[in-house]
Design a protein around this motif. Sequence first.
Motif, mmCIF file in Angstrom:
data_model
loop_
_atom_site.group_PDB
_atom_site.id
_atom_site.type_symbol
_atom_site.label_atom_id
_atom_site.label_comp_id
_atom_site.label_asym_id
_atom_site.label_seq_id
_atom_site.Cartn_x
_atom_site.Cartn_y
_atom_site.Cartn_z
ATOM 1 N N VAL A 74 0.651 -1.091 0.000
ATOM 2 C CA VAL A 74 -0.055 -0.148 -0.102
ATOM 3 C C VAL A 74 0.963 1.124 0.003
ATOM 4 C CG1 VAL A 74 -0.368 -0.064 2.590
ATOM 5 C CG2 VAL A 74 -1.918 1.392 1.121
ATOM 6 N N PHE A 75 0.682 2.040 -0.776
ATOM 7 C CA PHE A 75 1.148 3.693 -1.036
ATOM 8 C C PHE A 75 0.218 4.393 -0.043
ATOM 9 C CE2 PHE A 75 2.931 1.300 -4.486
ATOM 10 C CZ PHE A 75 4.212 1.752 -4.602
ATOM 11 N N ARG A 76 0.755 5.633 0.628
ATOM 12 C CA ARG A 76 -0.132 6.559 1.189
ATOM 13 C C ARG A 76 0.482 7.654 0.976
ATOM 14 N NH1 ARG A 76 -0.483 2.147 5.115
ATOM 15 N NH2 ARG A 76 -2.576 1.247 5.235
ATOM 16 N N HIS A 77 -0.462 8.790 0.927
ATOM 17 C CA HIS A 77 0.214 10.179 0.751
ATOM 18 C C HIS A 77 -1.072 11.262 1.544
ATOM 19 C CE1 HIS A 77 1.387 14.236 -1.223
ATOM 20 N NE2 HIS A 77 2.387 13.397 -1.751
ATOM 21 N N ASN A 78 -0.451 12.195 2.181
ATOM 22 C CA ASN A 78 -1.424 13.173 2.481
ATOM 23 C C ASN A 78 -1.682 14.409 1.989
ATOM 24 O OD1 ASN A 78 -2.014 12.178 5.130
ATOM 25 N ND2 ASN A 78 -0.362 13.435 6.396
ATOM 26 N N PHE A 79 -2.969 14.778 1.934
ATOM 27 C CA PHE A 79 -3.360 16.197 1.014
ATOM 28 C C PHE A 79 -4.331 17.029 2.005
ATOM 29 C CE2 PHE A 79 -2.532 13.009 -2.386
ATOM 30 C CZ PHE A 79 -1.611 13.747 -3.247
ATOM 31 N N PRO A 80 -4.355 18.336 1.441
ATOM 32 C CA PRO A 80 -5.254 19.141 2.067
ATOM 33 C C PRO A 80 -6.513 18.519 1.659
ATOM 34 C CG PRO A 80 -3.663 20.504 0.800
ATOM 35 C CD PRO A 80 -3.312 19.015 0.615
ATOM 36 N N ARG A 81 -7.408 18.529 2.442
ATOM 37 C CA ARG A 81 -9.006 18.033 2.658
ATOM 38 C C ARG A 81 -9.552 18.688 1.497
ATOM 39 N NH1 ARG A 81 -14.057 17.836 4.293
ATOM 40 N NH2 ARG A 81 -13.989 19.561 5.501
ATOM 41 N N SER A 82 -10.293 17.992 0.537
ATOM 42 C CA SER A 82 -11.022 18.447 -0.378
ATOM 43 C C SER A 82 -12.617 18.452 0.243
ATOM 44 C CB SER A 82 -11.167 17.847 -1.697
ATOM 45 O OG SER A 82 -9.881 17.760 -2.639
ATOM 46 N N PRO A 83 -13.563 19.800 0.060
ATOM 47 C CA PRO A 83 -14.768 19.526 0.784
ATOM 48 C C PRO A 83 -15.528 18.266 0.403
ATOM 49 C CG PRO A 83 -14.321 21.493 -0.191
ATOM 50 C CD PRO A 83 -13.169 20.838 -0.763
#
Length: 374
Positions: A183-192
């Motif tokens: 599994v690959f994971r990455h954080n992002f700013p949350r989209s509404p």
Amino acid sequence: MARVNKVLIVGGGIGGLSLASGLRNRGLEVELVEVKKEWTVYGVGIIQQCNVVRAMAQLGLVDHFLGAGFAFENVGLYSAEGALLRMLPGVRAAGPEYPANLGISRLALHKVLSSTAAERGTSIRLGVTVEHLEQDADGVDVTFTDGTRGRYDLVVGADGLFSKVRTLVLGKELKPRFTGQAVFRHNFPRSPEIDHLATFYGKKNNAGLCPLSNDLMYLFVTSAEPGNPWMPEDRLADLMRERLKEFGGIVGRLREQITDPKQVVYKPMEVIFVSEPWYRGRVVLIGDAVHATTPHLGQGAGMAVEDAVVLSELLAEDAPVEALLSRFMRRRYERCKFIVENSLQIGDWEMQGASHADRTGVVKKMMEVTAQPI
């Protein structure tokens, strides 16, 4: 009065820290050792489904969690292109005043669990683990890696997939196995629009987006990785984008923003399920030490937290240790086995490219099972 009064917990992960708070709630003396010299957290975020929210309430932790994560109700199942296939409503298993689910960063989760365990009086030592165990009918004598010793009524191995305690009490033959996926994971700013858990079904891979806070979400993708190859750290961003190439919609847009390999967390999927009793005498194993699973159903940590609830409840009783641990097995074995087997089934379907497989049915069944009392 409980016959178990002094407990050693080996391992300061989710299961061990949850158990520490649960036992301290019931007045037991608790020591916890963690082999890491500093609290460090591996991973990005974690999904706490309805059964985990309920378990956190039972441990007296839920209000701390609600302030540290993102509460949500539903689970959305989507095609690779982003078309909604089905929206599964959550169950408020903890009660109508609490949400059905919670997304939380692993760092925030660890801070809640470690600070609460310490505040409730757990004695915590870092950079130390168990070297040797010797038990008799009345207790367990422990020698630690720093040369110190202690005697306890019960020892709990919550030291994860490569558990030292498991090796000491069940033998070195029991080892995790690689499933064939990672599994690959990455954080992002949350989209509404990501105000729920969104899972995207591709022909080969499975992706998902989970909210972690008002400002944060994470993207994951599972992929077949035959032979468990070594992944060069400087290529993790390229490799994650490649695994996401079949996805459109919001996942496709986010894919193009994955450029920094240092922001990608990669983890091969390794599992173990111990079919024999999870205890020997006055030593018992919980969590990933005996039932590590894949992330396909989002229940690995949840099963560890449930272990903590059941064990802390039982150990407060005035009954022989053998009877209590036998009851622990009866309440936990089949439930954990269900999660491990069905998580592996979804992974097998993905690797086989079985687009006809009823993944939605498995997810729905899991939600029904875990909503039931422990």
